[in-house]
Design a protein around this motif. Structure first.
Motif, PDB file in Angstrom:
ATOM      1  N   ASP A  32       0.862  -1.182   0.000  1.00  2.69           N
ATOM      2  CA  ASP A  32       0.000   0.000   0.000  1.00  2.69           C
ATOM      3  C   ASP A  32       0.897   1.230   0.000  1.00  2.69           C
ATOM      4  N   ARG A  33       1.056   1.838  -1.158  1.00  5.06           N
ATOM      5  CA  ARG A  33       2.008   2.954  -1.301  1.00  5.06           C
ATOM      6  C   ARG A  33       1.667   4.135  -0.396  1.00  5.06           C
ATOM      7  N   THR A  34       0.386   4.397  -0.210  1.00  5.92           N
ATOM      8  CA  THR A  34      -0.027   5.504   0.656  1.00  5.92           C
ATOM      9  C   THR A  34       0.402   5.257   2.096  1.00  5.92           C
ATOM     10  N   MET A  35       0.180   4.029   2.583  1.00  3.28           N
ATOM     11  CA  MET A  35       0.547   3.715   3.967  1.00  3.28           C
ATOM     12  C   MET A  35       2.065   3.651   4.141  1.00  3.28           C
ATOM     13  N   ILE A  36       2.780   3.220   3.097  1.00  2.00           N
ATOM     14  CA  ILE A  36       4.246   3.225   3.148  1.00  2.00           C
ATOM     15  C   ILE A  36       4.741   4.668   3.255  1.00  2.00           C
ATOM     16  N   ALA A  37       4.171   5.570   2.434  1.00  2.49           N
ATOM     17  CA  ALA A  37       4.561   6.984   2.472  1.00  2.49           C
ATOM     18  C   ALA A  37       4.237   7.592   3.835  1.00  2.49           C
ATOM     19  N   SER A  52      -1.675   4.724  14.451  1.00  2.00           N
ATOM     20  CA  SER A  52      -3.065   5.184  14.518  1.00  2.00           C
ATOM     21  C   SER A  52      -3.561   5.770  13.203  1.00  2.00           C
ATOM     22  N   PHE A  53      -2.653   6.028  12.259  1.00  2.00           N
ATOM     23  CA  PHE A  53      -3.060   6.555  10.965  1.00  2.00           C
ATOM     24  C   PHE A  53      -3.075   5.478   9.876  1.00  2.00           C
ATOM     25  N   GLN A  54      -2.859   4.227  10.235  1.00  2.00           N
ATOM     26  CA  GLN A  54      -2.907   3.140   9.264  1.00  2.00           C
ATOM     27  C   GLN A  54      -4.364   2.787   8.952  1.00  2.00           C
ATOM     28  N   ARG A  55      -4.602   2.298   7.769  1.00  2.00           N
ATOM     29  CA  ARG A  55      -5.968   1.961   7.335  1.00  2.00           C
ATOM     30  C   ARG A  55      -6.635   0.938   8.249  1.00  2.00           C
ATOM     31  N   GLU A  56      -5.886   0.019   8.785  1.00  2.00           N
ATOM     32  CA  GLU A  56      -6.453  -1.056   9.592  1.00  2.00           C
ATOM     33  C   GLU A  56      -6.820  -0.610  11.005  1.00  2.00           C
ATOM     34  N   TYR A  57      -6.353   0.563  11.419  1.00  2.00           N
ATOM     35  CA  TYR A  57      -6.555   1.036  12.785  1.00  2.00           C
ATOM     36  C   TYR A  57      -8.034   1.292  13.059  1.00  2.00           C
ATOM     37  N   ALA A  58      -8.489   0.912  14.250  1.00  2.00           N
ATOM     38  CA  ALA A  58      -9.863   1.175  14.676  1.00  2.00           C
ATOM     39  C   ALA A  58      -9.866   1.350  16.184  1.00  2.00           C
ATOM     40  N   GLU A  59     -10.810   2.117  16.682  1.00  2.00           N
ATOM     41  CA  GLU A  59     -10.987   2.257  18.122  1.00  2.00           C
ATOM     42  C   GLU A  59     -12.343   1.679  18.475  1.00  2.00           C
ATOM     43  N   PRO A  60     -12.484   1.113  19.667  1.00  2.00           N
ATOM     44  CA  PRO A  60     -13.748   0.468  20.045  1.00  2.00           C
ATOM     45  C   PRO A  60     -14.948   1.405  19.892  1.00  2.00           C
TER      46      PRO A  60
END
Length: 192
Positions: A32-37, A52-60
């Motif tokens: 994922d080029r965006t997440m690598i950048a 916390s800025f990764q696409r997979e991140y979530a909070e309850p």
């Protein structure tokens, strides 16, 4: 908190590829080029902030739901305080002020960097904290503050400081209903 427990809490869908080396840990981002950048941009930042800025991140959900309630309370309190300022006594004004201070939330830390000019650099360690800070900036913005539409009661970002309606349509509908109300009053007085 154990690394695996942290990942399970904040990455419930797709967990990051984290490698633990004693106290230190590292994680791999690929494909994922965006997440690598993004990872490279935040390379000198705390790992929690970058993660916390990764696409997979979530909070309850219950954290997010409570935060939304707090923001609604903050927005409503500020709108009512200024809208009703002349009709409420000083004791009520102080109650509004204390309520606003109590729901301020956790403030992010910051430091000052010497760039083109001294610049405040906010340290967000949670996506929710970042959003809360942006909400706070929008609430106190003098040029384009958050407002509550006088007609539909929806929150909007105003195009100017004294805007009262979220759209021309709402302004027109409000004026039509107001005009109809005046006509009903006048017609009612004539029939009495």
């Amino acid at each position: 908190m154990e690394t695996e427990d942290y990942l399970a809490l904040f990455y419930p869908f797709d967990q990051l590829d984290v490698v633990k080396k004693g106290v230190e840990s590292d994680w791999t981002v690929s494909g994922d080029r965006t997440m690598i950048a993004l990872t490279m941009t935040f390379a000198d930042e705390p790992m929690a902030k970058t993660m916390s800025f990764q696409r997979e991140y979530a909070e309850p959900y219950d954290w997010v739901a409570q935060q939304l309630k707090d923001w609604a309370f903050t927005l409503t309190t500020s709108i009512l305080y200024y809208h009703d300022y002349d009709s409420i006594d000083e004791g009520t004004r102080n109650l509004y002020r204390k309520a606003m201070a109590a729901f301020g939330g956790i403030a992010p830390s910051y430091h000052i960097e010497l760039l083109e000019k001294p610049t405040i650099y906010w340290d967000f360690h949670s996506l929710l904290l970042g959003i809360q800070m942006m909400f706070s900036f929008m609430l106190v913005d003098e040029a384009r503050p958050l407002r509550l539409c006088k007609h539909c009661q929806k929150v909007f970002i105003s195009s100017r400081a004294n805007a009262a309606f979220c759209s021309v349509r709402c302004k027109n509908q409000y004026n039509v209903y107001k005009s109809r109300g005046k006509h009903k009053e006048r017609d009612g007085d004539e029939n009495a």
